[in-house]
Write a protein that holds these residues in place. Structure first.
Motif, mmCIF file in Angstrom:
data_model
loop_
_atom_site.group_PDB
_atom_site.id
_atom_site.type_symbol
_atom_site.label_atom_id
_atom_site.label_comp_id
_atom_site.label_asym_id
_atom_site.label_seq_id
_atom_site.Cartn_x
_atom_site.Cartn_y
_atom_site.Cartn_z
ATOM 1 N N ASP A 131 0.834 -1.201 0.000
ATOM 2 C CA ASP A 131 0.000 0.000 0.000
ATOM 3 C C ASP A 131 0.872 1.255 0.000
ATOM 4 O OD1 ASP A 131 -2.151 1.794 0.229
ATOM 5 O OD2 ASP A 131 -2.061 1.723 2.408
ATOM 6 N N ASN A 132 1.951 1.253 0.776
ATOM 7 C CA ASN A 132 2.864 2.394 0.775
ATOM 8 C C ASN A 132 3.599 2.507 -0.553
ATOM 9 O OD1 ASN A 132 2.433 3.411 3.404
ATOM 10 N ND2 ASN A 132 3.692 1.787 4.249
ATOM 11 N N GLN B 47 -5.825 0.386 -6.627
ATOM 12 C CA GLN B 47 -6.827 0.635 -5.597
ATOM 13 C C GLN B 47 -7.003 -0.565 -4.677
ATOM 14 O OE1 GLN B 47 -10.384 1.915 -7.563
ATOM 15 N NE2 GLN B 47 -9.503 3.868 -8.198
ATOM 16 N N PHE C 116 -4.726 -2.503 -3.379
ATOM 17 C CA PHE C 116 -3.786 -2.437 -2.265
ATOM 18 C C PHE C 116 -4.020 -1.223 -1.382
ATOM 19 C CE2 PHE C 116 -1.458 -5.284 -5.095
ATOM 20 C CZ PHE C 116 -1.222 -6.306 -4.208
ATOM 21 N N ASN C 117 -4.630 -0.175 -1.924
ATOM 22 C CA ASN C 117 -4.882 1.022 -1.124
ATOM 23 C C ASN C 117 -5.994 0.842 -0.102
ATOM 24 O OD1 ASN C 117 -2.866 2.461 -2.412
ATOM 25 N ND2 ASN C 117 -4.226 3.234 -3.983
ATOM 26 N N LYS C 118 -6.839 -0.174 -0.283
ATOM 27 C CA LYS C 118 -7.962 -0.367 0.655
ATOM 28 C C LYS C 118 -7.937 -1.738 1.328
ATOM 29 C CE LYS C 118 -10.988 -2.041 -2.947
ATOM 30 N NZ LYS C 118 -12.261 -2.015 -3.588
ATOM 31 N N HIS D 124 -7.477 -1.886 5.786
ATOM 32 C CA HIS D 124 -8.096 -0.881 6.656
ATOM 33 C C HIS D 124 -8.675 -1.518 7.917
ATOM 34 C CE1 HIS D 124 -7.514 2.565 4.144
ATOM 35 N NE2 HIS D 124 -7.936 1.872 3.107
#
Length: 176
Positions: free
Chosen positions: A78-79, A107, A109-111, A114
């Motif tokens: 994500d980073n 997207q 990996f960005n979510k 959480h």
């Protein structure tokens, strides 16, 4: 070492002089950083990848004695992947084999992780080493020189010719 440091995106790492290399390990978690080369084992992204990762992260979160390695891996990616440019860098280096749209994969990996809790970040030392390398000046300067001034063979030849002319001019000045 106190806490863990955020990792810059793949685009920022390339600008800092870090090279990406496809790893040879069978385990996707076996990420190495040696002498400015970030070696990441390949991963295939397809329709069920998100489901598999979410289930593994849920398993790690439910069992208190289980290390949060997959969650740390998701945080690491994500980073690393913020935009489609970052995804393109990893796909071009054959680290990510993407069967989805590159924007959708970024997207993913960005979510992914959480509301997950990580007590001991598995890639803490790796991120520290990468950030230390990025803070050094010479790799950044070398990358700027190569990308801006030596990006074609003609640019290298013209710079070499100018340097030779400068040396010959200096020699002529001192000899005469």
């Amino acid at each position: 070492m106190q806490g863990w440091e955020l990792l810059p995106s793949a685009t920022s790492l390339v600008k800092s002089g870090i090279k990406f290399k496809r790893g040879t390990s069978e385990c996707i978690l076996d990420i190495k950083f040696i002498d400015g080369v970030l070696e990441i084992p390949p991963i295939v992204i397809h329709d069920i990848t998100e489901t598999v990762f979410r289930n593994l992260i849920s398993y790690e979160q439910c069992h208190p004695k289980c290390e949060a390695r997959v969650t740390s891996y998701a945080m690491f990616l994500d980073n690393l992947i913020i935009t489609t440019k970052d995804m393109n860098i990893l796909c071009d280096n054959q680290i990510i084999v993407n069967w989805l749209n590159r924007e959708d994969a970024a997207q993913l990996f960005n979510k992914l992780y959480h509301d997950a809790y990580v007590k001991d970040y598995y890639y803490q030392n790796l991120c520290h080493d990468i950030n230390s390398f990025c803070r050094r000046r010479w790799p950044r300067w070398r990358e700027v020189l190569v990308s801006n001034y030596f990006n074609t063979p003609w640019a290298i030849l013209s710079t070499l010719a100018a340097f030779i002319l400068l040396i010959l001019t200096l020699l002529q000045t001192f000899v005469v």
